[in-house]
Design a protein around this motif. Structure first.
Motif, PDB file in Angstrom:
ATOM      1  N   GLN A  92       7.739   4.068   6.079  1.00  0.00           N
ATOM      2  CA  GLN A  92       8.412   5.144   7.110  1.00  0.00           C
ATOM      3  C   GLN A  92       9.813   5.660   6.852  1.00  0.00           C
ATOM      4  O   GLN A  92      10.570   4.826   6.331  1.00  0.00           O
ATOM      5  CB  GLN A  92       8.338   4.152   8.413  1.00  0.00           C
ATOM      6  N   SER A  93      10.050   6.721   7.028  1.00  0.00           N
ATOM      7  CA  SER A  93      11.433   7.616   6.918  1.00  0.00           C
ATOM      8  C   SER A  93      12.284   7.114   7.742  1.00  0.00           C
ATOM      9  O   SER A  93      12.033   7.091   9.102  1.00  0.00           O
ATOM     10  CB  SER A  93      11.019   8.887   6.865  1.00  0.00           C
ATOM     11  N   PRO A 108       0.773  -1.128   0.199  1.00  0.00           N
ATOM     12  CA  PRO A 108       0.081  -0.172   0.020  1.00  0.00           C
ATOM     13  C   PRO A 108       0.835   1.380   0.133  1.00  0.00           C
ATOM     14  O   PRO A 108       1.831   1.253   0.537  1.00  0.00           O
ATOM     15  CB  PRO A 108      -0.720  -0.004   1.224  1.00  0.00           C
ATOM     16  N   ARG A 109       0.680   2.095  -0.766  1.00  0.00           N
ATOM     17  CA  ARG A 109       1.107   3.260  -0.727  1.00  0.00           C
ATOM     18  C   ARG A 109       1.089   4.456   0.564  1.00  0.00           C
ATOM     19  O   ARG A 109      -0.103   4.098   1.208  1.00  0.00           O
ATOM     20  CB  ARG A 109       0.809   4.314  -2.006  1.00  0.00           C
ATOM     21  N   GLY A 110       1.857   5.066   0.937  1.00  0.00           N
ATOM     22  CA  GLY A 110       1.923   5.961   1.906  1.00  0.00           C
ATOM     23  C   GLY A 110       2.037   5.308   3.376  1.00  0.00           C
ATOM     24  O   GLY A 110       1.814   5.977   4.515  1.00  0.00           O
ATOM     25  N   THR A 111       2.422   4.046   3.385  1.00  0.00           N
ATOM     26  CA  THR A 111       2.936   3.513   4.443  1.00  0.00           C
ATOM     27  C   THR A 111       4.268   3.126   4.674  1.00  0.00           C
ATOM     28  O   THR A 111       4.739   2.901   5.908  1.00  0.00           O
ATOM     29  CB  THR A 111       2.178   1.916   4.663  1.00  0.00           C
TER      30      THR A 111
END
Length: 48
Positions: free
Chosen positions: A47-48, A42-45
């Motif tokens: 972590q930086s 999934p996109r947007g999951t």
């Protein structure tokens, strides 16, 4: 508790749920290995 597509509720003990989850994941990995399905992230999951 697992709810089927038809709305049927299946109650499991913690041990049964663990066994079910391991089996389901093993099937998923086998299908990926065989190239029958492609895993999706999934996109947007991330972590930086």
């Amino acid at each position: 508790m697992i709810v089927s597509h038809e709305g049927e509720e299946i109650r499991l003990t913690a041990r049964q749920a663990e066994t079910w989850a391991r089996g389901a994941f093993a099937v998923y990995l086998a299908l990926v290995d065989q190239g029958r399905i492609t895993p999706r992230i999934p996109r947007g999951t991330a972590q930086s």
